[in-house]
Motif scaffolding. Structure first.
Motif, mmCIF file in Angstrom:
data_model
loop_
_atom_site.group_PDB
_atom_site.id
_atom_site.type_symbol
_atom_site.label_atom_id
_atom_site.label_comp_id
_atom_site.label_asym_id
_atom_site.label_seq_id
_atom_site.Cartn_x
_atom_site.Cartn_y
_atom_site.Cartn_z
ATOM 1 N N UNK A 170 29.887 39.597 105.065
ATOM 2 C CA UNK A 170 28.646 39.821 104.324
ATOM 3 C C UNK A 170 28.790 39.262 102.915
ATOM 4 N N UNK A 171 27.707 38.677 102.461
ATOM 5 C CA UNK A 171 27.670 38.311 101.056
ATOM 6 C C UNK A 171 26.940 39.430 100.333
ATOM 7 N N UNK A 172 27.673 40.114 99.457
ATOM 8 C CA UNK A 172 27.111 41.305 98.825
ATOM 9 C C UNK A 172 26.656 41.009 97.403
ATOM 10 N N UNK A 173 25.530 41.610 97.012
ATOM 11 C CA UNK A 173 25.091 41.500 95.627
ATOM 12 C C UNK A 173 25.840 42.526 94.795
ATOM 13 N N UNK A 174 25.687 42.445 93.481
ATOM 14 C CA UNK A 174 26.430 43.362 92.621
ATOM 15 C C UNK A 174 25.994 44.811 92.851
ATOM 16 N N UNK A 175 24.745 45.030 93.302
ATOM 17 C CA UNK A 175 24.357 46.414 93.583
ATOM 18 C C UNK A 175 24.511 46.777 95.063
ATOM 19 N N UNK A 176 25.370 46.057 95.766
ATOM 20 C CA UNK A 176 25.801 46.477 97.085
ATOM 21 C C UNK A 176 24.843 46.167 98.207
ATOM 22 N N UNK A 177 23.986 45.174 98.043
ATOM 23 C CA UNK A 177 23.123 44.777 99.153
ATOM 24 C C UNK A 177 23.644 43.491 99.785
ATOM 25 N N UNK A 178 23.327 43.345 101.060
ATOM 26 C CA UNK A 178 23.766 42.138 101.757
ATOM 27 C C UNK A 178 22.623 41.122 101.742
ATOM 28 N N UNK A 179 22.952 39.910 101.350
ATOM 29 C CA UNK A 179 21.929 38.867 101.352
ATOM 30 C C UNK A 179 22.166 37.866 102.468
ATOM 31 N N UNK A 180 23.343 37.891 103.042
ATOM 32 C CA UNK A 180 23.637 36.940 104.108
ATOM 33 C C UNK A 180 24.868 37.373 104.880
ATOM 34 N N UNK A 181 24.982 36.882 106.123
ATOM 35 C CA UNK A 181 26.219 37.027 106.891
ATOM 36 C C UNK A 181 26.673 35.614 107.221
#
Lengths: 390, 375
Positions: A170-181
């Motif tokens: 997972x590509x995670x944002x700084x606030x812990x959301x996934x934007x891509x696999x």
């Protein structure tokens, strides 16, 4: 969990080629694992432990081995009046003939849509079987409900050094959301400051209505695209919540990883965290007699199923049910599946022996930790030269 | 043919092991309970309707039997029914003896309307095809057939002995005789013509109430009335496991791969309630010889000529010899267990010694806690 709050889809259409010959006549999901389980037992048990009662099984081929293992679903408490297990065979697009494919355009997801509509469930979780874990799906649902994003997906934090290049992370944002696999070797993915990757467990939770929309759109577009790829697109298109799983985890993608996963649960901590928690792992029950350890046997550091008869030495191995080990034989660092027989005086090391294999007397089967020797289901080997041809 | 299993025995001779469980529910052979043998025999003999009469501590037995599906006895037409005493308008239906227990369940039996009634005990270890016995019963045109097994003169003193003529017709019955005249011991297996037995029982209980027990009252009555009673000889493995010594002994025999009970025979499976448990885990320090071990055991110590049941754990440095450990027992570190029966869920603390002899088997009770320091 309220009745039918959540439905589940277990997707058995998973890459199997690198697991041959173990996957010649079974999907990855019915690969035997850990002495008495099949890989599908882990997602199914997570489902049962969360009180989910409506389950769709998507099988790649005829689903014989799947149906044989699951039967009514009774062993997972899934033979209830409402809901239960629904098995849908022949879903592997790579195995479907071109003419048949024509007729599937705009209709590939019809059955899934129907299943979801009839489930009258609020949410649906989609899982595969090649990421072994014992996940609390109730906690996953709570996590999802507390956040605004339409999709929640699951990851395990692992060392960058443990990641194989084509693993999905997972590509995670700084606030812990996934934007891509993405594949771990993709240039868009870098490990975090602690050299950890967020390895995707390919588990997805979303509202059933949203999932039906996604499937309908895929049908309308005429895309013949696998369910897993659709889920990955959903993560890419929306901001996804990323839920961290912290328990035992193993990924099965080739022979070596399958072998290592079996060896890893010989470690007592792993054995306990996967199989001995509050969330039990269910499997098809069988009526075996106790395993008999003869006077000459010496078994240590191993897992062993019932119904066996052991005369030889076994060290650091996973022995399934009904295995017969003759005198003076030695088994080390190996996986021996159900019904296999080892002849007197034979030595087995770094090997995977599939179900009902017969090894004659005084043979040597030696692989290496990197390349364990694999004997396919039901093979009978009585000459040393046959071993070389495996 | 309807089968009734008398599973009511309190099993007081098993002492601490049956404090809170009925004798037929006592664990046996690693993953069985004693009643599994009788239930499996019924299922394997094609008997689909079985009543299990119980009286003391029925909880464990009820939980074990469930709907009978583990034995394939969850038949649409018949199935297993657990029959318990209850209080009716005529008074409480507790059982005074084996025949009385049948009489108290006469409504259930009438509902099934059987021609033949097979009466069994739930506390014997054996494999038997009851169909063969029924054929024999029919061929002899018998009113009652009693299963018998040859025993030595010494053993005969603790059994009900059948003295027969040359056609196997029973001419005399002696309960625990000091000087046995035959070697035919009753196995507690009876086939009755139900109509005949029903008449005797209803007449007796509406008048003198004398037919309380099969051995003490019914068989003598049948003989006195010149009913055609025959002995059916059984020659396989059969054990009454009603005492600590015999229970231990039968477990030790079960352990032998040469036991004539032949538990591995796929043509006559002994089934038990199947549980989903992890496989057994044997640590790098474990050493198991000449022993039986089942699912979900954890062994770090030494096990020699012993049986470990489900969920038993044996700590490092401990030694279990010539013993049978029942489900869920936890054995700490550096413990010695020798010639013992260890009850379900017992907890044995580190460094404890439980040592019996062949003639005086040590017993740790159901849930008993031994030598664990309170923290």
């Amino acid at each position: 969990m309220r009745h039918n709050t959540v439905s589940a889809i277990i997707n058995l259409v998973e890459p199997w080629e690198k697991l041959e010959p173990l996957t010649l006549d079974r999907p990855v999901g019915t690969l035997p694992f850990g002495g008495r389980y099949r890989l599908i037992d882990f997602p199914l048990s997570s489902i049962t432990n969360a009180g989910i009662q409506n389950v769709m099984i998507v099988s790649p081929r005829s689903g014989r081995s799947v149906a044989d293992h699951l039967r009514s679903g009774n062993d997972w408490n899934l033979d209830t009046i409402r809901g239960g297990l629904f098995n849908f065979p022949y879903n592997d697009l790579s195995l479907i003939a071109p003419q048949k494919k024509e007729t599937l355009i705009h209709h590939y997801y019809d059955n899934t849509i129907l299943f979801l509509k009839r489930s009258s469930s609020e949410y649906t979780v989609v899982m595969g079987t090649r990421n072994i874990c014992n996940i609390d799906l109730k906690a996953l649902l709570r996590y999802h409900q507390e956040r605004d994003n339409p999709v929640t997906t699951v990851y395990k934090s692992i060392d960058a050094s443990e990641t194989e290049p084509d693993a999905s992370v997972l590509q995670l944002t700084s606030n812990g959301m996934a934007t891509a696999i993405l594949p771990a070797d993709s240039e868009n993915v870098t490990p975090n400051e602690n050299h950890k990757y967020a390895k995707s467990l390919k588990i997805f939770l979303m509202s059933t209505i949203d999932l039906i929309d996604i499937l309908k759109e895929a049908n309308e577009r005429g895309d013949l695209i696998s369910l897993e790829d659709l889920m990955l697109q959903a993560v890419m298109q929306h901001n996804a919540n990323a839920f961290e799983y912290t328990g035992f985890y193993a990924n099965i993608h080739n022979i070596e990883s399958y072998y290592n996963a079996n060896m890893s649960i010989l470690k007592e901590d792993n054995f306990r965290s996967l199989l001995y928690t509050q969330r039990r792992i269910f499997t098809k029950v069988k009526n075996e007699i106790p395993t008999f350890f003869a006077r000459s046997s010496h078994v240590k550091g191993s897992l062993c199923g019932t119904g066996g008869y052991i005369e030889g030495k076994i060290d650091h191995s996973v022995i399934f049910r009904n295995v017969f080990v003759n005198r003076n034989s030695e088994i080390k660092d190996s996986v021996i599946m159900q019904g296999t027989r080892i002849g007197a005086g034979s030595k087995i090391e770094y090997a995977i022996l599939d179900k009902n294999v017969v090894i004659g007397p005084n043979l040597q089967l030696k692989g290496t930790p990197e390349k364990p020797i694999v004997i396919g289901k039901g093979q009978r080997i009585f000459q040393q030269k046959e071993v070389a041809n495996v | 043919m309807l089968a009734i299993i008398l599973a009511g025995g309190q099993g007081s001779r098993l002492g601490k092991l049956t404090k809170s469980t009925a004798k037929p529910a006592v664990p046996f052979g690693g993953r069985y309970r004693i009643i599994d043998f009788t239930l499996s025999n019924c299922a394997n003999s094609g008997i689909s309707t079985v009543g299990v009469i119980t009286q003391y501590q029925p909880l464990e037995l009820n939980a074990h039997i469930g709907n009978g599906s583990s034995w394939g006895l969850d038949d649409q037409m018949g199935g297993v029914t657990v029959l318990q005493p209850f209080s009716s308008t005529e008074g409480e239906k507790f059982f005074e003896g084996t025949a009385h227990a049948i009489y108290q369940n006469i409504e259930y039996i009438d509902q099934q309307n059987p021609k033949y009634l097979l009466v069994l005990s739930g506390d014997h270890i054996y494999k038997m095809d009851y169909r063969a016995m029924l054929e024999y019963h029919k061929a002899k045109k018998a009113s009652l057939t009693v299963g018998v097994i040859p025993v030595s003169t010494e053993e005969a003193k603790r059994f009900g002995m059948m003295n027969t003529d040359e056609t196997d017709r029973i001419i005399e019955f002696e309960e625990k005789p000091a000087h046995p005249k035959s070697n035919k011991a009753s196995m507690g297996i009876y086939i009755f013509n139900w109509e005949t037995l029903r008449n005797y029982l209803t007449t007796s209980f509406s008048t003198n109430k004398k037919l309380e027990d099969f051995g003490k009252n019914v068989i003598p009555m049948y003989l006195a009335n010149n009913e055609s009673a025959y002995a059916y000889s059984f020659e396989g493995y059969w054990r009454d496991v009603g005492t600590i010594k015999s229970l231990w002994q039968a477990n030790m025999e079960f352990l032998s791969p040469y036991n004539s009970l032949n538990i591995g025979d796929h043509n006559w499976r002994i089934n038990s309630k199947a549980q989903v448990l992890p496989p057994m885990y044997l640590t790098p320090t474990s050493n198991i010889n000449n022993s039986m071990v089942v699912d979900s055991c954890y062994v770090a110590g030494e096990v020699d000529h012993s049986i470990l049941s489900q969920r038993v754990s044996v700590g490092e440095g401990s030694k279990v010899v010539d013993s049978m450990i029942m489900p869920g027992a936890t054995i700490g570190k550096n413990v010695v267990i020798d010639h013992a029966l260890v009850g379900e869920e017992a907890v044995i603390g580190d460094d404890a010694v439980v040592k019996g002899t062949v003639d005086d088997i040590a017993v740790v009770g159901y849930g008993e806690v031994l030598g664990v320091k309170k923290s």
